[in-house]
Design an enzyme around this catalytic site. Sequence first.
Site, mmCIF file in Angstrom:
data_model
loop_
_atom_site.group_PDB
_atom_site.id
_atom_site.type_symbol
_atom_site.label_atom_id
_atom_site.label_comp_id
_atom_site.label_asym_id
_atom_site.label_seq_id
_atom_site.Cartn_x
_atom_site.Cartn_y
_atom_site.Cartn_z
ATOM 1 N N LEU A 136 38.058 60.438 21.130
ATOM 2 C CA LEU A 136 37.159 61.428 20.548
ATOM 3 C C LEU A 136 37.865 62.009 19.325
ATOM 4 C CD1 LEU A 136 35.901 63.450 23.679
ATOM 5 C CD2 LEU A 136 34.643 61.706 22.406
ATOM 6 N N ASP A 137 37.102 62.281 18.289
ATOM 7 C CA ASP A 137 37.676 62.870 17.088
ATOM 8 C C ASP A 137 38.345 64.202 17.411
ATOM 9 O OD1 ASP A 137 36.708 60.764 15.651
ATOM 10 O OD2 ASP A 137 34.983 61.852 14.827
ATOM 11 N N TYR A 138 39.288 64.584 16.588
ATOM 12 C CA TYR A 138 40.059 65.815 16.764
ATOM 13 C C TYR A 138 39.151 67.029 16.942
ATOM 14 C CZ TYR A 138 43.167 69.695 15.415
ATOM 15 O OH TYR A 138 43.868 70.872 15.376
ATOM 16 N N ARG A 235 28.729 60.629 13.057
ATOM 17 C CA ARG A 235 28.746 61.560 11.935
ATOM 18 C C ARG A 235 28.255 60.884 10.648
ATOM 19 N NH1 ARG A 235 34.774 63.971 12.779
ATOM 20 N NH2 ARG A 235 34.216 65.221 10.944
#
Length: 297
Positions: A136-138, A235
Amino acid sequence: MEKTIQYVVSEEAYKACKNGQVGSLLRKELRLSKKEISRLKWQGEISCKGHLLHVNEHVNVGDELVLSFFEKESDETGSCGDVSILYEDEDVVVVFKPAHMAVHPVHGHMDCLGTRLKSHYAKLGKTFTIRPIGRLDYDVSGCMLYAKNQVSAARLNAQQESGVFTKTYIALASGKVDCMHGCIDLPIQKVDSLRRVIGFGKWARTHFDVVGYNETVDCSVLKVRIDTGRTHQIRVHMKAMGHALLGDCLYGDGRVLEQVGLHCWKMSFVSPFTKEEVVVEAPVEEVFGDIWKKDFK
């Protein structure tokens, strides 16, 4: 963590596996892959009644095989901090990942979810090598899956590639998305430091369902699934639709939220050895608060 499998040879299995040949039992009865058997031979051991066995040896009906997959000691350093465990069995653990925390150690982010998990197990007297399944992205929150041993990691990664392991996200997209259901099938490529939709990029497909609209904030609430796992895929695809995610400073204007408006709400996978389907959810209300008002189940 070390993985141990115990298996008692039945009469049926004995006959079906070359009169109890160990290698045949591992393949046909225990469903171990060639890589797993090779790892067991070189980084583990097979025993019966306290004696080590080779794969070409034979055992008898009623004998118990003990398979031990050893783990190398990790050099990673644990970090202090709480972890919220959503699901756990002897092979896997699902943890709630808050936004603004890395999944595993990277330069500048040594205090991450993985090292906190390592510290959690160290307090219990257990070793834990950080093996995240996917990422998962930061600045994205939600369910994060880790394998507790190497053989489980291999099986979970295979599930990810085959589509058995699935994730459903909740996304907060700017504006009103008029199409209630859709599929975004656009290639993505890294250009400079960002990802963009571009003709010669890698294939990427995103499915979405609109489940609500918040007029006050002017955002649509979506359930999202992806067929591919490109970096920043959701995104980038939402930006390409003209509905960048709230809070996204890279692909939108970063308004309203302190995190990207993306949350891994639900994941489904098969536990590597029990073969039971596992479905885990991470609460949405605690992350998005009043923006989230509809029942999406």
